[in-house]
Design a protein around this motif. Sequence first.
Motif, mmCIF file in Angstrom:
data_model
loop_
_atom_site.group_PDB
_atom_site.id
_atom_site.type_symbol
_atom_site.label_atom_id
_atom_site.label_comp_id
_atom_site.label_asym_id
_atom_site.label_seq_id
_atom_site.Cartn_x
_atom_site.Cartn_y
_atom_site.Cartn_z
ATOM 1 N N ASP A 25 -23.193 -6.465 -98.586
ATOM 2 C CA ASP A 25 -23.912 -6.184 -97.304
ATOM 3 C C ASP A 25 -24.729 -7.191 -97.051
ATOM 4 O O ASP A 25 -25.072 -8.034 -98.033
ATOM 5 N N LYS A 26 -25.416 -7.295 -95.786
ATOM 6 C CA LYS A 26 -26.278 -8.512 -95.306
ATOM 7 C C LYS A 26 -27.239 -8.022 -94.257
ATOM 8 O O LYS A 26 -26.680 -7.212 -93.573
ATOM 9 N N VAL A 27 -28.045 -8.578 -94.105
ATOM 10 C CA VAL A 27 -28.950 -8.621 -93.078
ATOM 11 C C VAL A 27 -29.203 -9.944 -92.382
ATOM 12 O O VAL A 27 -29.664 -10.877 -93.213
ATOM 13 N N PRO A 86 -25.746 -11.854 -84.659
ATOM 14 C CA PRO A 86 -24.213 -11.756 -84.953
ATOM 15 C C PRO A 86 -23.376 -12.837 -85.464
ATOM 16 O O PRO A 86 -22.469 -12.530 -86.186
ATOM 17 N N LEU A 87 -23.776 -14.187 -85.417
ATOM 18 C CA LEU A 87 -23.145 -15.264 -85.955
ATOM 19 C C LEU A 87 -23.275 -15.856 -86.959
ATOM 20 O O LEU A 87 -23.103 -17.010 -87.848
ATOM 21 N N LYS A 88 -24.726 -15.131 -87.732
ATOM 22 C CA LYS A 88 -25.406 -16.024 -88.717
ATOM 23 C C LYS A 88 -24.443 -15.684 -90.032
ATOM 24 O O LYS A 88 -24.162 -14.543 -90.378
ATOM 25 N N ALA A 89 -24.259 -16.667 -90.893
ATOM 26 C CA ALA A 89 -23.381 -16.675 -92.151
ATOM 27 C C ALA A 89 -21.859 -16.197 -91.635
ATOM 28 O O ALA A 89 -21.609 -15.367 -92.771
ATOM 29 N N GLU A 90 -21.459 -16.340 -90.471
ATOM 30 C CA GLU A 90 -19.979 -16.017 -90.273
ATOM 31 C C GLU A 90 -19.021 -17.109 -90.148
ATOM 32 O O GLU A 90 -19.614 -18.297 -89.832
ATOM 33 N N PRO A 91 -17.943 -17.002 -90.619
ATOM 34 C CA PRO A 91 -17.168 -15.726 -91.084
ATOM 35 C C PRO A 91 -17.515 -15.507 -92.631
ATOM 36 O O PRO A 91 -17.647 -16.528 -93.162
ATOM 37 N N ASP A 92 -17.662 -14.125 -92.823
ATOM 38 C CA ASP A 92 -17.927 -13.742 -94.177
ATOM 39 C C ASP A 92 -16.491 -13.698 -94.922
ATOM 40 O O ASP A 92 -15.538 -13.598 -94.471
ATOM 41 N N PHE A 93 -16.764 -14.056 -96.263
ATOM 42 C CA PHE A 93 -15.479 -14.210 -97.080
ATOM 43 C C PHE A 93 -14.799 -13.013 -97.439
ATOM 44 O O PHE A 93 -13.712 -13.015 -97.916
ATOM 45 N N ASP A 94 -15.331 -11.919 -97.043
ATOM 46 C CA ASP A 94 -14.824 -10.657 -97.250
ATOM 47 C C ASP A 94 -14.408 -9.997 -95.912
ATOM 48 O O ASP A 94 -13.827 -8.895 -95.926
ATOM 49 N N ALA A 127 -14.015 -17.477 -82.353
ATOM 50 C CA ALA A 127 -14.206 -18.092 -81.320
ATOM 51 C C ALA A 127 -15.045 -19.265 -81.431
ATOM 52 O O ALA A 127 -14.960 -20.457 -81.032
ATOM 53 N N SER A 128 -16.244 -19.046 -82.259
ATOM 54 C CA SER A 128 -17.251 -19.891 -82.546
ATOM 55 C C SER A 128 -16.636 -21.167 -83.491
ATOM 56 O O SER A 128 -17.019 -22.346 -83.055
ATOM 57 N N ILE A 129 -15.994 -20.726 -84.246
ATOM 58 C CA ILE A 129 -15.334 -22.007 -85.236
ATOM 59 C C ILE A 129 -14.431 -22.803 -84.552
ATOM 60 O O ILE A 129 -14.376 -24.136 -84.429
ATOM 61 N N THR A 130 -13.732 -22.059 -83.671
ATOM 62 C CA THR A 130 -12.722 -22.805 -82.692
ATOM 63 C C THR A 130 -13.426 -23.771 -81.892
ATOM 64 O O THR A 130 -12.745 -24.806 -81.699
ATOM 65 N N GLU A 131 -14.593 -23.558 -81.402
ATOM 66 C CA GLU A 131 -15.411 -24.254 -80.439
ATOM 67 C C GLU A 131 -15.776 -25.433 -81.185
ATOM 68 O O GLU A 131 -15.766 -26.727 -80.655
ATOM 69 N N LEU A 132 -16.183 -25.133 -82.432
ATOM 70 C CA LEU A 132 -16.642 -26.291 -83.442
ATOM 71 C C LEU A 132 -15.609 -27.133 -83.581
ATOM 72 O O LEU A 132 -15.701 -28.502 -83.484
#
Length: 309
Positions: free
Chosen positions: A167-169, A173-181, A190-195
């Motif tokens: 779990d995380k705080v 919404p995109l902080k530390a995303e994508p999560d490995f679980d 979409a964010s990674i695709t843009e990158l």
Amino acid sequence: MSDQMHHDVLAADHFRRSRGLWRWLALLAAIIAVLALVGRFALPQFAGGEHIARVVISGTITTDAARSRAIQAMIEDDTVQAVIVSINSPGGTTAGGEELYEDLRRLSAAKPVVSTIDELGASAAYMTAIGTDRIFARRLSIIGSIGVLYQHVNAGKLLDSIGVNFDKVASGPLKAEPDFDEPLTGAPRASITELVEDSFAWFVDIVAERRGLSRAETLALADGRIVTGRIGLQAGLIDAIGAQHEALDWLESEHGIDPQTSVVTVWPREQNELSWIGDLLGKSARSLFGFSSETPVMLDGLVSLWQVE
């Protein structure tokens, strides 16, 4: 205790302290002497005259401040007549490839720079090659792999099976995303695709510019494929088949540089019989101050790399 006995104890203690100090001073003097000896024999084997510098790019490419300083030193060194960049690498981080490309473009503005690709010059390593004035590769060298990659591992099912929950705080919404679980979907994808697409567009643009290709021609080659040097020559990705011998001939014909000029490897510094002494002393010093003697290579999330391990 009598005054004489007290005096003898103080004298003995002073003698022990003095002897310890002299031992440390003697050790320091020995270390300085060894370092001076290593420095004397670790210098490139030329007498400071005109030479052709060789830069070896092998393994995984990452950002490297020391490498950038070495390239800047070549720019400022009037005894460096030209530079041969010897490449054998699958690529590396996008930032590392960009840094090396930009450094080589600055170097090329000051003196002739030619690259040779041995077994492998793909992804960020090909980005390195196009930073030079001319590219040679062997007929069966592996080149190309123009593209950018972001890999994500979804270990959610594995963690569920062993009863582990994360779990995380986060501040957004995109902080530390994508999560490995979690799967790579929705806004994180979409964010990674843009990158990836932004980095890819820059890579395609510099290939088109440096190789004199249209963007459409470059895009047709930029699907991540690898090709041999022979096919790369036909496609316009390299200039000629060859290696260092042919590079020297080109420097002579195009820039009037004597092919008999000494070629000196300036990056990384060549090892010799006494280099192990400096390495040993360096590791000992790092251990003394509590630093690890090994420096792990960490790749950032965005890579331009063929065959990621």
